[in-house]
Design an enzyme around this catalytic site. Structure first.
Site, short mmCIF file in Angstrom:
data_model
loop_
_atom_site.label_atom_id
_atom_site.label_comp_id
_atom_site.label_asym_id
_atom_site.label_seq_id
_atom_site.Cartn_x
_atom_site.Cartn_y
_atom_site.Cartn_z
N GLY A 250 -0.17 -4.99 5.84
CA GLY A 250 -0.39 -4.84 7.27
C GLY A 250 -0.69 -3.39 7.59
N GLN B 276 -0.84 -16.08 4.65
CA GLN B 276 0.03 -15.16 5.36
C GLN B 276 0.35 -15.65 6.76
OE1 GLN B 276 -1.92 -11.38 4.86
NE2 GLN B 276 -1.54 -11.39 2.67
N ASP C 263 -7.67 -3.95 10.21
CA ASP C 263 -7.33 -3.01 9.15
C ASP C 263 -8.20 -1.76 9.22
OD1 ASP C 263 -5.39 -4.22 6.80
OD2 ASP C 263 -6.33 -5.75 8.04
N LYS D 181 -8.49 -9.62 8.27
CA LYS D 181 -8.32 -10.62 7.22
C LYS D 181 -9.47 -11.62 7.23
CE LYS D 181 -5.74 -12.39 3.96
NZ LYS D 181 -5.40 -11.62 2.77
#
Length: 380
Positions: A65, A212, A253, A264
């Site tokens: 993360g 996730q 990210d 993601k």
């Protein structure tokens, strides 16, 4: 529909174990992580005594993360310094552990700068190690504060776009307390809506390749008493078509200077679906995730993960039968395309929410102004 219903009055952090913490036992300082690869079946701590152990934890996604990777990177520099290892070498290894997440490199560089400045000023490695640790701890606190501010800005935006509450929000991957010094990014916005009674449903994509969403976001939502439903990534389109999604909330990210968002893998298809169905697609991330040195989406390096994460089921309890230690899902030798991220162009992003406020429409000028505002804001 069998799903998780809200439990009024229940609202607690998702784990009694901190996601990341620094400790100094008699045998020397350590960085302790909640091993996210073992969730939700068990809560296990991972003890890192040096930067190489932390690098492996980052690569294996034991800690993951964007925001918390920055925190981990800064602590990793402090750990190398406190343990007497080569700090520059440790910083280089940490920074390259996951290339797409810009926060990791920023955290490493911040810790390294504090170390070098103190070493130059004092000539004392112990004082320099203390400075690096103080820098990491400050970053940890700042991220918690940024998380709370993002949640407030994000909730205000949801209420502006959808007056009256009853929000049905679709999220992807995991963006809660597990990725943050606070309560997260996109998940923190949904949690804020839940707390004031305006979240009707949290749709949770399972999120390939490592599930996730299923393992982590559903776990956090359940522990927070939120009404949530888990779905396979490929089922999202039918939800949009049925009119069951009011907004998409994701993290990031890395955000390029032009507003392209790396998140993601599976985020870009959601953005396309959201645009077709006239649903807001909202990115929630700290200002540090905006990288002015990356001009556009094409310039973002997308991490490629091992193929066995797709061709096998990976669980701590799995019998070691496949190349990755999991149970094979595909014939032996099957090749897998397994990018960790995809990139969503800015024209598909309704808004980017940060601790400094929201940007909509998403333009290079607006992002640059937001970054300038953040630089001008004093850190307390």
């Amino acid at each position: 529909m069998a799903d998780q219903q809200a439990r009024p009055g229940e609202d607690k952090r998702p784990s009694g174990i901190p996601v990341i913490r620094w400790e100094e036992p008699p045998e020397g300082p350590v960085l302790i992580l909640l091993d996210q690869t073992r969730l939700p079946s068990e809560e296990v701590e991972l003890v890192c005594t040096d930067a190489s152990a932390l690098v492996e934890a980052i690569r294996s996604l034991a800690v993951r993360g964007a925001p918390v990777l920055g925190i981990a990177g800064a602590y990793g520099v402090a750990l190398a310094a406190a343990r007497g290892f080569d700090v520059d070498e440790a910083a280089e290894a940490l920074e390259s552990a996951r290339p797409t997440a810009v926060n990791l490199s920023l955290g490493v560089r911040r810790g390294l700068a504090a170390y070098r400045d103190a070493l130059a000023a004092t000539g004392d490695p112990t004082a320099a190690a203390t400075a690096a640790l103080a820098s990491a701890q400050a970053l940890h606190r700042e991220d918690a504060e940024a998380s709370a501010r993002m949640a407030a800005h994000g909730l205000a935006l949801l209420d502006e776009l959808m007056p009256g509450g009853g929000h049905r929000v679709l999220t992807h991957c995991n963006t809660g307390a597990l990725v943050s010094g606070g309560e997260g990014t996109a998940f923190a916005v949904a949690l804020a809506a839940h707390r004031v009674g305006r979240l009707r449903r949290l749709w949770v994509d399972e999120t390939r390749p490592l599930l996730q969403g299923a393992r982590l976001t559903a776990w956090e939502a359940a522990r927070s008493g939120m009404a949530y439903t888990l779905l396979t990534d490929s089922a999202a389109g039918s939800l949009f078509a049925a009119g069951e999604v009011d907004a998409v909330l994701i993290g990031a990210d890395r955000i390029a200077a032009d507003g392209s968002v790396a998140n993601k893998v599976g985020s870009y298809p959601l953005a396309v679906l959201a645009r077709y169905h006239h649903v807001p697609f909202i990115v929630v991330a700290p200002v540090t995730t905006i990288d002015p040195d990356t001009p556009d989406g094409v310039s973002i390096e997308v991490e490629q993960r091992p193929g066995f994460e797709v061709t096998e089921i990976l669980t701590p309890q799995a019998t070691a039968m496949g190349g990755g230690g999991g149970v094979p899902l595909a014939p032996l030798g099957t090749q897998a395309y397994n990018p960790a991220f995809d990139v969503t162009p800015p024209e598909l992003v309704t808004a980017i929410v940060t601790e400094e406020g929201a940007v909509s429409p998403v333009t290079p000028e607006a992002l640059a102004a937001l970054c300038a505002k953040a630089r001008a804001t004093p850190v307390v």
